[in-house]
Design an enzyme around this catalytic site. Structure first.
Site, PDB file in Angstrom:
ATOM      1  N   LYS A 134      73.352 -58.059 -23.610  1.00 42.83           N
ATOM      2  CA  LYS A 134      72.490 -56.875 -23.741  1.00 42.83           C
ATOM      3  C   LYS A 134      72.916 -55.942 -24.861  1.00 42.83           C
ATOM      4  O   LYS A 134      72.093 -55.203 -25.385  1.00 42.83           O
ATOM      5  CB  LYS A 134      72.454 -56.126 -22.416  1.00 42.83           C
ATOM      6  CG  LYS A 134      71.716 -56.911 -21.350  1.00 42.83           C
ATOM      7  CD  LYS A 134      71.526 -56.085 -20.124  1.00 42.83           C
ATOM      8  CE  LYS A 134      71.013 -56.965 -19.009  1.00 42.83           C
ATOM      9  NZ  LYS A 134      70.799 -56.196 -17.794  1.00 42.83           N
ATOM     10  N   LYS A 150      76.369 -50.285 -17.465  1.00 44.99           N
ATOM     11  CA  LYS A 150      75.690 -51.588 -17.348  1.00 44.99           C
ATOM     12  C   LYS A 150      76.540 -52.713 -17.921  1.00 44.99           C
ATOM     13  O   LYS A 150      77.212 -52.543 -18.939  1.00 44.99           O
ATOM     14  CB  LYS A 150      74.344 -51.564 -18.097  1.00 44.99           C
ATOM     15  CG  LYS A 150      73.346 -50.588 -17.511  1.00 44.99           C
ATOM     16  CD  LYS A 150      72.071 -50.531 -18.338  1.00 44.99           C
ATOM     17  CE  LYS A 150      71.128 -51.692 -18.045  1.00 44.99           C
ATOM     18  NZ  LYS A 150      69.795 -51.458 -18.693  1.00 44.99           N
ATOM     19  N   HIS A 186      59.056 -49.486 -15.037  1.00 48.46           N
ATOM     20  CA  HIS A 186      59.480 -50.698 -15.746  1.00 48.46           C
ATOM     21  C   HIS A 186      58.205 -51.394 -16.213  1.00 48.46           C
ATOM     22  O   HIS A 186      57.404 -51.840 -15.389  1.00 48.46           O
ATOM     23  CB  HIS A 186      60.291 -51.600 -14.801  1.00 48.46           C
ATOM     24  CG  HIS A 186      60.613 -52.943 -15.387  1.00 48.46           C
ATOM     25  ND1 HIS A 186      61.905 -53.376 -15.582  1.00 48.46           N
ATOM     26  CD2 HIS A 186      59.818 -53.955 -15.815  1.00 48.46           C
ATOM     27  CE1 HIS A 186      61.881 -54.587 -16.116  1.00 48.46           C
ATOM     28  NE2 HIS A 186      60.620 -54.965 -16.264  1.00 48.46           N
ATOM     29  N   GLU A 215      65.834 -54.776 -22.271  1.00 49.59           N
ATOM     30  CA  GLU A 215      66.353 -56.127 -22.517  1.00 49.59           C
ATOM     31  C   GLU A 215      65.217 -57.094 -22.814  1.00 49.59           C
ATOM     32  O   GLU A 215      64.049 -56.777 -22.617  1.00 49.59           O
ATOM     33  CB  GLU A 215      67.166 -56.637 -21.317  1.00 49.59           C
ATOM     34  CG  GLU A 215      66.357 -56.906 -20.078  1.00 49.59           C
ATOM     35  CD  GLU A 215      67.082 -57.825 -19.088  1.00 49.59           C
ATOM     36  OE1 GLU A 215      67.997 -58.577 -19.478  1.00 49.59           O
ATOM     37  OE2 GLU A 215      66.712 -57.810 -17.903  1.00 49.59           O
ATOM     38  N   ARG A 252      62.871 -66.548 -21.496  1.00 49.95           N
ATOM     39  CA  ARG A 252      62.486 -67.621 -20.572  1.00 49.95           C
ATOM     40  C   ARG A 252      61.199 -67.209 -19.873  1.00 49.95           C
ATOM     41  O   ARG A 252      60.720 -66.095 -20.042  1.00 49.95           O
ATOM     42  CB  ARG A 252      63.595 -67.796 -19.533  1.00 49.95           C
ATOM     43  CG  ARG A 252      63.905 -66.469 -18.838  1.00 49.95           C
ATOM     44  CD  ARG A 252      64.736 -66.604 -17.596  1.00 49.95           C
ATOM     45  NE  ARG A 252      65.234 -65.332 -17.122  1.00 49.95           N
ATOM     46  CZ  ARG A 252      64.566 -64.486 -16.359  1.00 49.95           C
ATOM     47  NH1 ARG A 252      63.332 -64.759 -15.979  1.00 49.95           N
ATOM     48  NH2 ARG A 252      65.105 -63.342 -15.976  1.00 49.95           N
ATOM     49  N   ARG A 277      56.177 -60.922  -4.123  1.00 50.32           N
ATOM     50  CA  ARG A 277      57.265 -61.901  -3.955  1.00 50.32           C
ATOM     51  C   ARG A 277      57.557 -62.013  -2.467  1.00 50.32           C
ATOM     52  O   ARG A 277      57.940 -61.025  -1.828  1.00 50.32           O
ATOM     53  CB  ARG A 277      58.531 -61.433  -4.671  1.00 50.32           C
ATOM     54  CG  ARG A 277      58.362 -61.317  -6.168  1.00 50.32           C
ATOM     55  CD  ARG A 277      59.716 -61.107  -6.814  1.00 50.32           C
ATOM     56  NE  ARG A 277      59.573 -60.872  -8.241  1.00 50.32           N
ATOM     57  CZ  ARG A 277      60.543 -61.040  -9.134  1.00 50.32           C
ATOM     58  NH1 ARG A 277      61.736 -61.434  -8.726  1.00 50.32           N
ATOM     59  NH2 ARG A 277      60.346 -60.809 -10.412  1.00 50.32           N
TER      60      ARG A 277
HETATM   61  P1  ADP Z   1      68.820 -56.907 -15.140  1.00 49.92           P
HETATM   62  O1  ADP Z   1      69.030 -57.815 -16.302  1.00 49.92           O
HETATM   63  O2  ADP Z   1      69.955 -56.898 -14.174  1.00 49.92           O
HETATM   64  O3  ADP Z   1      67.472 -57.075 -14.505  1.00 49.92           O
HETATM   65  P2  ADP Z   1      67.837 -54.573 -16.621  1.00 49.92           P
HETATM   66  O4  ADP Z   1      68.501 -53.990 -17.799  1.00 49.92           O
HETATM   67  O5  ADP Z   1      66.606 -55.368 -16.869  1.00 49.92           O
HETATM   68  O6  ADP Z   1      68.902 -55.425 -15.770  1.00 49.92           O
HETATM   69  O7  ADP Z   1      67.509 -53.418 -15.574  1.00 49.92           O
HETATM   70  C1  ADP Z   1      67.016 -53.697 -14.290  1.00 49.92           C
HETATM   71  C2  ADP Z   1      66.424 -52.448 -13.690  1.00 49.92           C
HETATM   72  O8  ADP Z   1      67.424 -51.399 -13.603  1.00 49.92           O
HETATM   73  C3  ADP Z   1      65.299 -51.824 -14.516  1.00 49.92           C
HETATM   74  O9  ADP Z   1      64.061 -52.436 -14.230  1.00 49.92           O
HETATM   75  C4  ADP Z   1      65.359 -50.397 -14.019  1.00 49.92           C
HETATM   76  O10 ADP Z   1      64.759 -50.284 -12.747  1.00 49.92           O
HETATM   77  C5  ADP Z   1      66.833 -50.131 -13.863  1.00 49.92           C
HETATM   78  N1  ADP Z   1      67.405 -49.558 -15.106  1.00 49.92           N
HETATM   79  C6  ADP Z   1      67.944 -50.237 -16.156  1.00 49.92           C
HETATM   80  N2  ADP Z   1      68.349 -49.385 -17.122  1.00 49.92           N
HETATM   81  C7  ADP Z   1      68.070 -48.138 -16.687  1.00 49.92           C
HETATM   82  C8  ADP Z   1      68.253 -46.800 -17.235  1.00 49.92           C
HETATM   83  N3  ADP Z   1      68.811 -46.603 -18.433  1.00 49.92           N
HETATM   84  N4  ADP Z   1      67.834 -45.739 -16.491  1.00 49.92           N
HETATM   85  C9  ADP Z   1      67.268 -45.929 -15.271  1.00 49.92           C
HETATM   86  N5  ADP Z   1      67.076 -47.144 -14.716  1.00 49.92           N
HETATM   87  C10 ADP Z   1      67.469 -48.235 -15.394  1.00 49.92           C
END
Ligand code: ADP
Length: 446
Positions: free
Chosen positions: A116, A158, A208, A287, A291, A337
């Site tokens: 990431k 993260k 999201h 991100e 896929r 789901r």
């Molecule tokens: P993963 O790869 O584990 O799915 P993501 O980066 O896609 O991780 O984030 C998953 C979820 O976490 C997002 O859909 C959102 O709900 C929350 N999230 C991620 N980054 C943030 C942020 N900067 N602020 C608030 N929520 C976040």
């Protein structure tokens, strides 16, 4: 075109890929663990090979066994599905080195976007706005506290190699940073073998919203609209819809144009998704998934385009079968789901499906490998079915979804169907008025 494709996966997604292959006249090879001898993907495939015992690391993640299965069955190509090896750049590279086509992007793009931190850097270079955060990995708690002071609390720690909502911790103060950093590092190390973390501003009430892209690596790039995946529990998606009820036409246009242009510049090939958080009229990249995604069927329902078929065509060297002007996004689609879990405690509920009845009718699609008498094994992901519904409008889609949920019978195991029934009756959901934290508040109230 390929004559035989090996599907390196199980469950509903293996079946989904098998279906696309059959419709293209391609023969299929299923692989399976000893826990999946009686699985539907094994029953329907033209051939099957047992690749190991139940634990995924010994079977569905066992690269030598999968490559041997492809060799002995004479497969031309391997589709990784999603989860398991789908985002392993090493697997993609080894598949090609052994003379098979990999149905997905290049190993180089999987590697770039799988981390990431490098993905965010690439996004900035491609002109995509990102969530403000640390400019790379953090060495220790002191470095994190330093960045957090600059970004402003609350912050989210993260994992660089994270996925599935794991390896994430919120910190609301310098005191919390001291525990959040080691906690995120520990979880990331345990799940992904990579304890590196970075920081992002923690957005208070984002949605999201993600963009589905198809690209052929020959200049052809299209989008199939956006998906709103804000209904989440523990950062994991539960229900998705398209189009997003939160965007107006101008915002949608801006997002889709931005994502398509970036993917074109990247020279990416295959299906992919750019994920964003959307808050106060602004989009922030989080991100890219290199896929197919669990929620891809809702984009298929509004576009009429088979994403797996296009992935296969592109991997075989064909240019995209569609230009953007050919893509007509019509109506509204929602996916629920269905997990084999208690709908209140979310405790896993594997076991025998004693009775099974699937909803049908106009605009209703069920992607599932369940059947009556099937025993859901305890070793894998709890997702057992996806109920996908399409309607001319959001309201028609919701009415149809309520009707389909009423018809769906899965007995013998507990499932999240009752949770979905509560969700589709909740006024905030009906009004499209929810952010990524809404579902957890809703569950806490009940
Ligand atoms: P993963 O790869 O584990 O799915 P993501 O980066 O896609 O991780 O984030 C998953 C979820 O976490 C997002 O859909 C959102 O709900 C929350 N999230 C991620 N980054 C943030 C942020 N900067 N602020 C608030 N929520 C976040």
């Amino acid at each position: 075109m390929f004559e035989k494709v090996l599907i390196a996966n199980r469950g509903e997604i293996a079946l989904r890929i098998h279906r696309a292959c059959r419709e293209m006249g391609i023969r299929t090879v299923a692989v399976h663990s000893t826990a999946d001898d009686n699985a539907m993907h094994v029953r329907l495939a033209d051939e099957s090979v047992c690749i190991g015992p139940p634990p995924a690391r010994d079977s569905y993640l066992n690269i030598p066994a999968i490559l041997s299965a492809a060799a002995i069955t004479g497969a031309d190509a391997i589709h990784p599905g999603l989860g398991f090896l789908a985002e392993s750049a090493d697997f993609a590279a080894m598949v090609e080195e052994h003379g098979f086509a990999f149905i997905g992007p290049s190993a180089e793009h999987i590697r770039l976007m799988g981390d990431k931190v490098t993905a965010k850097r690439a996004a900035v270079e491609l002109g995509i706005p990102v969530v403000p955060g640390s400019d790379g990995r953090l060495a220790d708690v002191a470095a994190a506290a330093d960045w957090a002071a600059r970004i402003g609390y609350p912050v989210l720690v993260k994992a660089a190699g994270g996925g599935g909502g794991r390896g994430m911790r919120v910190a609301r103060s310098a005191g919390e940073i001291a525990t959040a950093v080691p906690a995120a590092q520990g979880e990331a190390k345990a799940f992904f073998g990579n304890g590196e973390v970075y920081l992002e501003r923690y957005l208070a009430k984002p949605r999201h919203i993600e963009v589905q892209i198809l690209a052929d690596g020959q200049g052809g790039v299209i989008h199939l609209g956006e998906r709103d995946c804000s209904l989440q529990r523990k950062h994991q998606k539960i229900l998705e819809e398209t189009p997003s009820p939160a965007l107006n036409a101008a915002e949608r246009q801006q997002l889709l144009a931005l994502a398509t242009a970036a993917i074109g510049k990247l020279g990416y090939k295959s299906a992919g998704t750019l994920e964003f958080l959307y808050q106060d009229g602004a989009f922030f990249f989080i991100e890219m998934n290199t896929r197919l995604q669990v929620e891809h069927p809702i984009s298929e329902m509004v576009s009429g385009i088979d994403l797996v078929r296009e992935q296969i065509r592109i991997a075989a060297g064909a240019p995209l079968g569609y230009r953007q002007d050919d893509v007509k996004l019509t109506g509204h689609a929602i996916e629920c789901r269905v997990n084999a879990e208690n709908p209140e405690t979310f405790a896993p509920s594997p076991g025998c499906v004693t009775s099974y009845h699937v909803p049908g009718g106009l605009g209703v699609r069920v992607d599932s490998a369940l059947y009556q008498g099937y025993i859901v094994p305890p070793h894998y992901d709890s997702l057992v079915a996806k109920l996908i519904v399409h309607g001319a409008s959001r309201n028609e889609c919701l009415m149809r979804l309520r009707r389909a949920l009423e018809e769906y019978v899965i007995a013998g195991i507990e499932t999240t169907i009752p949770l979905h029934q509560r969700l589709v009756a909740a006024p905030d959901f009906v009004n499209g008025d929810y952010d990524i934290h809404w579902l957890e508040r809703f569950l806490a109230r009940a």
